[in-house]
Design a protein around this motif. Structure first.
Motif, PDB file in Angstrom:
ATOM      1  N   ALA A 158      13.722  70.063 -26.910  1.00 16.73           N
ATOM      2  CA  ALA A 158      12.542  69.198 -26.873  1.00 16.73           C
ATOM      3  C   ALA A 158      11.313  69.949 -27.377  1.00 16.73           C
ATOM      4  O   ALA A 158      11.232  71.181 -27.277  1.00 16.73           O
ATOM      5  CB  ALA A 158      12.295  68.693 -25.453  1.00 16.73           C
ATOM      6  N   ALA A 159      10.359  69.179 -27.924  1.00 11.82           N
ATOM      7  CA  ALA A 159       9.099  69.757 -28.389  1.00 11.82           C
ATOM      8  C   ALA A 159       8.008  68.701 -28.291  1.00 11.82           C
ATOM      9  O   ALA A 159       8.277  67.511 -28.479  1.00 11.82           O
ATOM     10  CB  ALA A 159       9.222  70.243 -29.833  1.00 11.82           C
ATOM     11  N   PRO A 160       6.773  69.106 -27.981  1.00 13.80           N
ATOM     12  CA  PRO A 160       5.671  68.146 -27.970  1.00 13.80           C
ATOM     13  C   PRO A 160       5.409  67.616 -29.380  1.00 13.80           C
ATOM     14  O   PRO A 160       5.704  68.288 -30.372  1.00 13.80           O
ATOM     15  CB  PRO A 160       4.483  68.976 -27.465  1.00 13.80           C
ATOM     16  CG  PRO A 160       5.083  70.196 -26.851  1.00 13.80           C
ATOM     17  CD  PRO A 160       6.347  70.449 -27.602  1.00 13.80           C
ATOM     18  N   THR A 161       4.838  66.428 -29.459  1.00 15.00           N
ATOM     19  CA  THR A 161       4.476  65.881 -30.766  1.00 15.00           C
ATOM     20  C   THR A 161       3.429  66.774 -31.414  1.00 15.00           C
ATOM     21  O   THR A 161       2.729  67.526 -30.750  1.00 15.00           O
ATOM     22  CB  THR A 161       3.921  64.457 -30.614  1.00 15.00           C
ATOM     23  OG1 THR A 161       2.830  64.486 -29.679  1.00 15.00           O
ATOM     24  CG2 THR A 161       4.979  63.503 -30.119  1.00 15.00           C
ATOM     25  N   GLY A 162       3.311  66.686 -32.729  1.00  6.63           N
ATOM     26  CA  GLY A 162       2.356  67.513 -33.454  1.00  6.63           C
ATOM     27  C   GLY A 162       3.026  68.726 -34.064  1.00  6.63           C
ATOM     28  O   GLY A 162       4.213  68.708 -34.413  1.00  6.63           O
ATOM     29  N   ALA A 163       2.279  69.821 -34.153  1.00  9.06           N
ATOM     30  CA  ALA A 163       2.778  71.027 -34.809  1.00  9.06           C
ATOM     31  C   ALA A 163       4.066  71.570 -34.184  1.00  9.06           C
ATOM     32  O   ALA A 163       4.955  72.031 -34.911  1.00  9.06           O
ATOM     33  CB  ALA A 163       1.692  72.104 -34.823  1.00  9.06           C
ATOM     34  N   VAL A 165       8.507  65.005 -27.331  1.00  7.65           N
ATOM     35  CA  VAL A 165       7.922  64.547 -26.063  1.00  7.65           C
ATOM     36  C   VAL A 165       6.408  64.494 -26.169  1.00  7.65           C
ATOM     37  O   VAL A 165       5.773  65.447 -26.621  1.00  7.65           O
ATOM     38  CB  VAL A 165       8.340  65.491 -24.915  1.00  7.65           C
ATOM     39  CG1 VAL A 165       7.727  65.041 -23.593  1.00  7.65           C
ATOM     40  CG2 VAL A 165       9.855  65.542 -24.805  1.00  7.65           C
ATOM     41  N   GLN A 166       5.805  63.395 -25.754  1.00  4.83           N
ATOM     42  CA  GLN A 166       4.354  63.234 -25.866  1.00  4.83           C
ATOM     43  C   GLN A 166       3.599  63.850 -24.699  1.00  4.83           C
ATOM     44  O   GLN A 166       2.566  64.472 -24.876  1.00  4.83           O
ATOM     45  CB  GLN A 166       3.991  61.750 -26.001  1.00  4.83           C
ATOM     46  CG  GLN A 166       4.454  61.138 -27.314  1.00  4.83           C
ATOM     47  CD  GLN A 166       3.750  59.836 -27.626  1.00  4.83           C
ATOM     48  OE1 GLN A 166       2.818  59.453 -26.937  1.00  4.83           O
ATOM     49  NE2 GLN A 166       4.198  59.164 -28.657  1.00  4.83           N
ATOM     50  N   SER A 167       4.082  63.669 -23.487  1.00  6.51           N
ATOM     51  CA  SER A 167       3.343  64.093 -22.301  1.00  6.51           C
ATOM     52  C   SER A 167       3.710  65.508 -21.868  1.00  6.51           C
ATOM     53  O   SER A 167       4.874  65.793 -21.623  1.00  6.51           O
ATOM     54  CB  SER A 167       3.622  63.119 -21.152  1.00  6.51           C
ATOM     55  OG  SER A 167       3.183  63.660 -19.924  1.00  6.51           O
ATOM     56  N   PRO A 168       2.709  66.407 -21.727  1.00  8.14           N
ATOM     57  CA  PRO A 168       2.989  67.751 -21.207  1.00  8.14           C
ATOM     58  C   PRO A 168       3.579  67.716 -19.799  1.00  8.14           C
ATOM     59  O   PRO A 168       4.427  68.536 -19.455  1.00  8.14           O
ATOM     60  CB  PRO A 168       1.610  68.425 -21.218  1.00  8.14           C
ATOM     61  CG  PRO A 168       0.816  67.655 -22.225  1.00  8.14           C
ATOM     62  CD  PRO A 168       1.305  66.242 -22.134  1.00  8.14           C
ATOM     63  N   ASP A 169       3.120  66.779 -18.993  1.00 11.60           N
ATOM     64  CA  ASP A 169       3.642  66.670 -17.625  1.00 11.60           C
ATOM     65  C   ASP A 169       5.129  66.307 -17.647  1.00 11.60           C
ATOM     66  O   ASP A 169       5.914  66.825 -16.840  1.00 11.60           O
ATOM     67  CB  ASP A 169       2.862  65.609 -16.836  1.00 11.60           C
ATOM     68  CG  ASP A 169       1.437  66.053 -16.539  1.00 11.60           C
ATOM     69  OD1 ASP A 169       1.192  67.275 -16.566  1.00 11.60           O
ATOM     70  OD2 ASP A 169       0.587  65.187 -16.300  1.00 11.60           O
ATOM     71  N   LEU A 170       5.505  65.411 -18.562  1.00  9.96           N
ATOM     72  CA  LEU A 170       6.905  65.017 -18.687  1.00  9.96           C
ATOM     73  C   LEU A 170       7.749  66.203 -19.135  1.00  9.96           C
ATOM     74  O   LEU A 170       8.849  66.431 -18.621  1.00  9.96           O
ATOM     75  CB  LEU A 170       7.042  63.864 -19.680  1.00  9.96           C
ATOM     76  CG  LEU A 170       8.472  63.346 -19.935  1.00  9.96           C
ATOM     77  CD1 LEU A 170       9.097  62.853 -18.641  1.00  9.96           C
ATOM     78  CD2 LEU A 170       8.450  62.233 -20.986  1.00  9.96           C
ATOM     79  N   MET A 171       7.218  66.977 -20.068  1.00  6.38           N
ATOM     80  CA  MET A 171       7.925  68.167 -20.538  1.00  6.38           C
ATOM     81  C   MET A 171       8.135  69.146 -19.393  1.00  6.38           C
ATOM     82  O   MET A 171       9.238  69.676 -19.196  1.00  6.38           O
ATOM     83  CB  MET A 171       7.132  68.844 -21.663  1.00  6.38           C
ATOM     84  CG  MET A 171       7.743  70.148 -22.153  1.00  6.38           C
ATOM     85  SD  MET A 171       9.261  69.918 -23.095  1.00  6.38           S
ATOM     86  CE  MET A 171       8.554  69.552 -24.709  1.00  6.38           C
TER      87      MET A 171
END
Length: 340
Positions: free
Chosen positions: A51-56, A82-88
């Motif tokens: 998994a990785a946050p959206t963006g860079a 994944v969009q949400s840091p909390d979800l990650m």
């Protein structure tokens, strides 16, 4: 006498038969052993969630997301942006994710909370820029102005305050900081002319430059960080972490994954058009134009933990002094990093 000869004959025949049977049994056993030796042992089946946050961070492995390279028939990999840091964070703590690109301060915080991961590499070296609607000559020109930004108390806020202070500007007295919900709120407001001075992350910055003609990039906060921290090119905003279970028990796979990840980053800069198409197709929050025109400003570069460690430690020290909770309240030990 005849009886004795018959007994000896029968005994001799039985002995020969037994010897022959023993030889056949031995030959059969040897054949089975040889066959077993020739037949390779089946590899253990493993399932991996990446998994990785959206963006860079997602862009750094966009080729892997799209092309899903094979690591052998025994490895099943799933990729998720994944969009949400909390979800990650919750997925990492629950063990739902095995490999992730996360904010480096989140990696530190999770480590201190007992998450069984190690930092393996750093790959995103800051994406923050100050943008305005007119040129300024020096930091002093910012005094008295309104600066819109995001992430109150988080990394963007800490970096901005650190850079302002390092250039003689008191962030609480000399400027007026206004916080918005995120780049999705901040960027449209700047583009619409509602804001004239802001700190914007990539890829939102490129969208602004594409849609507001008078927008000017005033300061690259990564370069300012480097100037204030001599010897460090920038700060490691996002890093790759991998579960210790994989590192300890599937090291061959981990090494292959790291090689593929580094290759994926190199591929970006040679195939930005295709990377932009992949990003749009997978709907991970970046339009093709933002990828093509803004890639350099995303500062994506692979550095193994052994190389990145000094930069990580310098970054964590600044965050620890400014907002201890963002990094788990204490410094990191060597177990945080995976050895090469």
């Amino acid at each position: 006498m005849i009886v004795l000869i018959m007994v000896l004959t029968i005994t001799s025949f039985a002995a020969c038969s037994n010897n022959k049977q023993a030889a056949e049994d031995q030959e059969k056993a040897t054949g089975i052993q040889e066959e077993a030796a020739e037949k390779p042992e089946e590899a253990e089946q493993i399932s991996v969630k990446v998994a990785a946050p959206t963006g860079a961070p997602t862009l750094s492995m966009i080729r892997m997301f799209k092309e899903q390279p094979s690591f052998g028939d025994h490895v099943n990999i799933q990729y998720e942006s994944v969009q949400s840091p909390d979800l990650m964070a919750s997925r990492l703590l629950s063990g739902e994710v095995d490999i992730a690109v996360v904010p480096t301060n989140l990696a530190a915080s999770l480590y201190h909370r007992g998450a069984d991961f190690q930092l393996v590499a750093s790959s995103v070296w800051g994406v923050l820029y100050m943008v305005g609607n007119e040129e300024i000559d020096q930091w002093e020109d910012l005094k008295g102005k309104d600066i819109h930004t995001l992430g109150r108390g988080l990394t963007p806020d800490i970096i901005l305050r650190y850079v302002l202070s390092g250039n003689g500007i008191d962030p609480d007295q000399d400027v007026n900081l206004h916080y918005m919900g995120g780049a999705t709120e901040l960027a449209p407001a700047f583009t619409a002319g509602q804001i004239d001075l802001a700190v914007i992350p990539e890829p939102a910055l490129t969208n602004i430059l594409m849609n507001r003609e008078d927008a000017v990039v005033l300061y690259n906060l990564q370069e300012e960080w480097s100037r204030l921290n001599e010897g460090y090119s920038s700060y490691p905003q996002a890093s790759l972490i991998i579960s210790r279970d994989l590192i300890d028990n599937q090291r061959a796979f981990v090494d292959a994954f790291l090689e593929e990840y580094e290759s994926s980053i190199d591929w970006l800069f040679e195939n930005r058009e295709l990377a932009g198409e992949y990003s749009e197709e997978l709907e991970v929050g970046m339009r093709k134009g933002a990828v093509v025109q803004g890639l350099e400003r995303m500062n994506i570069e692979y550095q193994h933990a052994s190389e990145a460690k000094p930069s990580i430690e310098a970054y964590i020290r600044v965050l620890l002094e400014a907002a201890p909770d963002t990094v788990g309240g204490k410094e990191l030990d060597d177990n945080f990093y995976m050895e090469k």
